[in-house]
Write a protein that holds these residues in place. Structure first.
Motif, short mmCIF file in Angstrom:
data_model
loop_
_atom_site.label_atom_id
_atom_site.label_comp_id
_atom_site.label_asym_id
_atom_site.label_seq_id
_atom_site.Cartn_x
_atom_site.Cartn_y
_atom_site.Cartn_z
N ALA A 86 -89.28 -14.93 -17.39
CA ALA A 86 -88.55 -15.70 -18.41
C ALA A 86 -89.49 -16.79 -18.90
O ALA A 86 -90.63 -16.91 -18.45
CB ALA A 86 -87.30 -16.33 -17.80
N THR A 87 -89.00 -17.61 -19.83
CA THR A 87 -89.73 -18.80 -20.25
C THR A 87 -89.14 -20.01 -19.55
O THR A 87 -87.92 -20.17 -19.50
CB THR A 87 -89.67 -18.98 -21.77
OG1 THR A 87 -90.23 -17.83 -22.41
CG2 THR A 87 -90.47 -20.21 -22.20
N TYR A 88 -90.00 -20.83 -18.99
CA TYR A 88 -89.57 -22.01 -18.26
C TYR A 88 -90.00 -23.26 -19.01
O TYR A 88 -91.14 -23.36 -19.47
CB TYR A 88 -90.17 -22.01 -16.84
CG TYR A 88 -89.58 -20.91 -15.99
CD1 TYR A 88 -90.04 -19.60 -16.10
CD2 TYR A 88 -88.54 -21.17 -15.11
CE1 TYR A 88 -89.48 -18.59 -15.35
CE2 TYR A 88 -87.98 -20.15 -14.35
CZ TYR A 88 -88.45 -18.86 -14.49
OH TYR A 88 -87.89 -17.84 -13.75
N PHE A 89 -89.07 -24.19 -19.12
CA PHE A 89 -89.35 -25.46 -19.79
C PHE A 89 -89.11 -26.61 -18.83
O PHE A 89 -88.05 -26.68 -18.18
CB PHE A 89 -88.42 -25.65 -20.99
CG PHE A 89 -88.66 -24.70 -22.13
CD1 PHE A 89 -87.91 -23.56 -22.26
CD2 PHE A 89 -89.65 -24.96 -23.08
CE1 PHE A 89 -88.12 -22.67 -23.30
CE2 PHE A 89 -89.87 -24.09 -24.13
CZ PHE A 89 -89.11 -22.94 -24.24
N CYS A 90 -90.07 -27.51 -18.74
CA CYS A 90 -89.78 -28.78 -18.10
C CYS A 90 -89.24 -29.72 -19.17
O CYS A 90 -89.43 -29.49 -20.37
CB CYS A 90 -91.03 -29.37 -17.44
SG CYS A 90 -92.37 -29.78 -18.58
N ALA A 91 -88.56 -30.75 -18.74
CA ALA A 91 -88.02 -31.73 -19.68
C ALA A 91 -87.94 -33.08 -18.99
O ALA A 91 -87.99 -33.18 -17.75
CB ALA A 91 -86.64 -31.29 -20.18
N ALA A 92 -87.84 -34.11 -19.79
CA ALA A 92 -87.66 -35.46 -19.30
C ALA A 92 -86.54 -36.11 -20.10
O ALA A 92 -86.47 -35.93 -21.33
CB ALA A 92 -88.96 -36.26 -19.43
#
Lengths: 110, 114
Positions: A86-92
């Motif tokens: 899958a595509t993984y996104f980090c976020a803040a």
């Protein structure tokens, strides 16, 4: 200062291996750091998250490591499975508003 | 299904036309967010509501974009005089104020402007 930088852009691992995705941020006011998983044609789904006063959080095969002094955090996926592709996104997060990284396309070969 | 619901799933329009998307958040959530995602990129924040009040709009949001959340329930995002550059996935997310950092996303509306 609102940017979140994510690497690598793509990652290929064998089944059973460890996947590691890294993120770095600039704004020290960010107060929550989630990771999202996205499959094609779907919206991002919350996977795991951490607050900046914690150095590590583990949920099943997923672990976040957080280094406040370096302003970096990473996602480790243990025993990677083809279904993790899958595509993984980090976020803040700042006051609930998310700034996302550019995403990592993970492919797990059987 | 008690998740965030977005309609339509896909929208194809001609340049210059107006389009409207709808988002139904998780019922007990009082915060609602709109994001835009282009191919190969992470979602970008557009705007958010707490109950019916629109509290913040991104500088990315041109005057052609308007969002409403009447009565603090569902929300609509309207794009007037669409341009080809508006082609993207429009994502809605909701959260509960007490857990405001946990955002739950819908499956999005994919807009294609021809």
């Amino acid at each position: 200062q609102q940017q979140v930088k994510q690497s690598p852009q793509s990652l290929i691992v064998q089944k059973g291996g460890i996947s590691i995705i890294n993120c770095a941020y600039e704004n020290t006011a960010f107060d929550y750091f989630p990771w999202y998983q996205q499959f094609p044609g779907k919206g991002p789904a919350l996977l795991i998250a951490i607050r900046p006063d914690v150095s590590e959080k583990k949920e099943g095969r997923f672990t976040i490591s957080f280094n406040k002094s370096a302003k970096q955090f990473s996602l480790h996926i243990m025993d990677s499975q083809p279904g993790d592709s899958a595509t993984y996104f980090c976020a803040a997060s700042l006051y609930g508003k998310l700034t996302f990284g550019q995403g990592t396309i993970l492919t797990v070969h059987p | 299904d008690t998740g965030v619901s977005q309609n339509p799933r896909h929208k194809i329009t001609k340049r210059g036309q107006n389009v409207t998307f709808r988002c139904d958040p998780i019922s007990e959530h009082n915060r609602l967010y709109w994001y835009r995602q282009t191919l190969g990129q992470g979602p970008e924040f557009l705007t958010y509501f707490q109950n019916e009040a629109q509290l913040e709009k991104s500088r990315l949001l041109s005057d052609r974009f308007s969002a409403e959340r009447p009565k603090g329930s569902f929300s609509t995002l309207e794009i007037q005089r669409t341009e080809q550059g508006d082609s993207a996935m429009y994502l809605c997310a909701s959260s509960f104020e007490g857990q405001g950092r946990k955002l739950f996303f819908g499956s999005g509306t994919q807009l294609s402007v021809l």
